[in-house]
Design an enzyme around this catalytic site. Structure first.
Site, mmCIF file in Angstrom:
data_model
loop_
_atom_site.group_PDB
_atom_site.id
_atom_site.type_symbol
_atom_site.label_atom_id
_atom_site.label_comp_id
_atom_site.label_asym_id
_atom_site.label_seq_id
_atom_site.Cartn_x
_atom_site.Cartn_y
_atom_site.Cartn_z
ATOM 1 N N CYS A 30 0.763 -1.521 0.074
ATOM 2 C CA CYS A 30 -0.015 -0.095 -0.048
ATOM 3 C C CYS A 30 0.622 1.405 -0.023
ATOM 4 O O CYS A 30 0.452 2.221 -0.556
ATOM 5 C CB CYS A 30 -1.026 -0.031 1.196
ATOM 6 S SG CYS A 30 -1.885 -1.444 1.334
ATOM 7 N N HIS A 56 -8.948 2.903 -2.758
ATOM 8 C CA HIS A 56 -7.770 2.726 -2.513
ATOM 9 C C HIS A 56 -6.941 1.776 -3.291
ATOM 10 O O HIS A 56 -6.759 0.457 -2.935
ATOM 11 C CB HIS A 56 -7.839 2.123 -0.940
ATOM 12 C CG HIS A 56 -6.424 1.756 -0.602
ATOM 13 N ND1 HIS A 56 -5.235 2.226 -0.759
ATOM 14 C CD2 HIS A 56 -6.207 0.882 0.480
ATOM 15 C CE1 HIS A 56 -3.958 1.738 -0.101
ATOM 16 N NE2 HIS A 56 -4.454 0.790 0.484
ATOM 17 N N CYS A 95 -0.874 2.487 6.891
ATOM 18 C CA CYS A 95 -0.594 1.152 7.215
ATOM 19 C C CYS A 95 -0.089 0.499 5.975
ATOM 20 O O CYS A 95 -0.497 0.719 4.757
ATOM 21 C CB CYS A 95 -1.687 0.610 8.005
ATOM 22 S SG CYS A 95 -2.952 0.231 6.922
ATOM 23 N N GLY A 109 0.706 -3.586 4.153
ATOM 24 C CA GLY A 109 0.265 -4.952 4.495
ATOM 25 C C GLY A 109 1.529 -5.799 4.914
ATOM 26 O O GLY A 109 2.754 -5.379 4.680
#
Length: 423
Positions: A115, A368, A399, A401
């Site tokens: 991300c 996203h 955050c 992954g």
């Protein structure tokens, strides 16, 4: 309070003699753009578009908006993608640069931090600029989750689970969000639904005010059934969302759980990009300066609660910059899951509905597309800085992954201490 590095660095860019200390150069965010974000899948607006073509649109739009920037002055093109196969493979930074018509002398590379891919593209480029390896570059990210679902083609080593290195739930992002609810039981579903509804409402208000469209480049779309179209707005938002409309949604990651499609970001397609430069070079070329980088940090956490990653990343970044959370006047936090945002806010003693946080809504509303989202956060923060001269510092954080977080601290070049409420 110690002054941040960006405020004290020697910005002279002359050559250093061998063995002499190098001068640190200020890194600035010039401008950013993105495609409208689409819903992943066969019914999404980008179902028959290629990922690399989305990046091409972004690169060309950046150059159109910055006519003072000679394409041959671009030193690098760094593009992130989480799934680097198919139309997201072949070193996408280089092939997108060629497809966009940049001179063949302009190199490019691909990068992955799930991300935080686009965020890492920016910070890697920033390090090169600060060291003197680049003067100006393009950084961004793309994810076509319709063409490449998250995890496509990966083969996790079975020892992760068999050797108890991580909990098996760490491989399912929605399950990690449920784990976060378990760890922080005061972060209830009622609170996450309320936050999700607020994100939708803030996005809807920002879109109505023309704040979202300013960042978007229209994209031609095609469909075998309906022919050609033009994507000019984000596809995921759900106008009119209320807390009541979210309460009855299913919890796909756990029976009677708390994480739903309504309080999470969806599966999306889209691309982002930005121009990052040495401040002296930007001024020389007559480029705008949207914000100045103060510092950044990435941190690791337990993969099964990856949503807490922004907390240690932010603490580390603030410490290195000589700042505290009280110095931050604007926050752009990626909304992978509402519970992850609330964990961050709770840790730092910030109210769920604090107006400094995600003023224009977030990923729960607009989407996203994994590796692209970091630059969306930056672009929105730079626009908000222009509207808020009373704010000196802001952060973009997310955050990541498999147990990470990333945070970048930015300084507002428009800061005016006389504007009131200065941070």
């Amino acid at each position: 309070m110690a002054a941040p590095a960006s405020a004290t660095a020697d910005t002279s860019s002359g050559p250093a003699s061998a063995g002499a200390p190098r001068a640190l150069r200020n890194v600035v965010f010039v401008d950013g753009v993105r495609t409208p974000f689409g819903k992943a899948g066969t019914k999404g607006m980008y179902a028959e578009n290629r990922a690399d073509d989305l990046v091409v649109k972004v690169i060309r739009e950046l150059l159109r908006r910055q006519p003072e920037l000679p394409p041959e002055r671009i030193d690098e093109v760094a593009i992130a993608a989480t799934t680097q196969i198919g139309d997201q493979g072949l070193t996408i930074g280089r092939n997108a640069a060629l497809l966009a018509g940049l001179p063949k002398s302009v190199p490019g590379f691909a990068i992955d931090r799930m991300c935080a891919g686009a965020m890492t593209a920016v910070t890697n480029i920033a390090g090169g600029i600060g060291f003197g390896g680049y003067d100006i570059a393009i950084a961004g990210g793309v994810e076509h989750m319709g063409n490449h679902p998250m995890g496509e083609g990966v083969d996790p080593n079975p020892r992760f689970v068999s050797d108890n290195l991580v909990d098996s739930s760490a491989l399912v992002m929605g399950s990690t969000a449920e784990n976060l609810h378990d760890r922080y039981p005061n972060l209830t579903k009622q609170r996450t639904d309320a936050y999700a509804a607020l994100s939708q409402q803030r996005y809807e208000a920002a879109a109505a005010a023309g704040k979202i469209a300013a960042d978007l480049v229209p994209v031609a779309t095609r469909s075998s059934e309906s022919g050609w179209g033009l994507a000019t707005a984000d596809e995921p938002p759900r106008p009119g969302t209320t807390v009541e409309s979210l309460q009855g949604l299913k919890t796909p990651f756990r029976p009677h759980g708390r994480v739903t499609p309504g309080n999470s970001a969806g599966l999306n397609d889209g691309a982002t990009g930005c121009v990052v430069a040495d401040e002296e070079t930007a001024r020389e070329l007559g480029l705008s300066v949207g914000m100045r980088m103060v510092g950044y940090s990435f941190a690791g956490v337990e993969p099964e609660v990856m949503g807490v990653g922004p907390v240690p990343a932010t603490e580390k970044a603030l410490k290195r910059a000589g700042l505290t959370i009280d110095d931050i006047g604007l926050f752009e936090i990626n909304e992978a899951f509402a519970v992850q945002v609330l964990a961050f806010l709770e840790h730092f003693g910030i109210a769920d509905d604090d107006p400094r946080v995600n003023q224009w809504g977030g990923a729960i509303a607009c989407g996203h597309p994994l590796a692209s989202s970091g630059v969306r956060l930056m672009t929105q923060l730079s626009r908000q800085f222009a509207e808020h001269p009373e704010v000196r510092y802001g952060i973009t954080t997310m955050c990541v992954g498999f147990g990470m977080g990333g945070t970048v601290i930015w300084e507002n070049p428009n800061h005016d201490e006389t504007a009131g409420g200065a941070k």
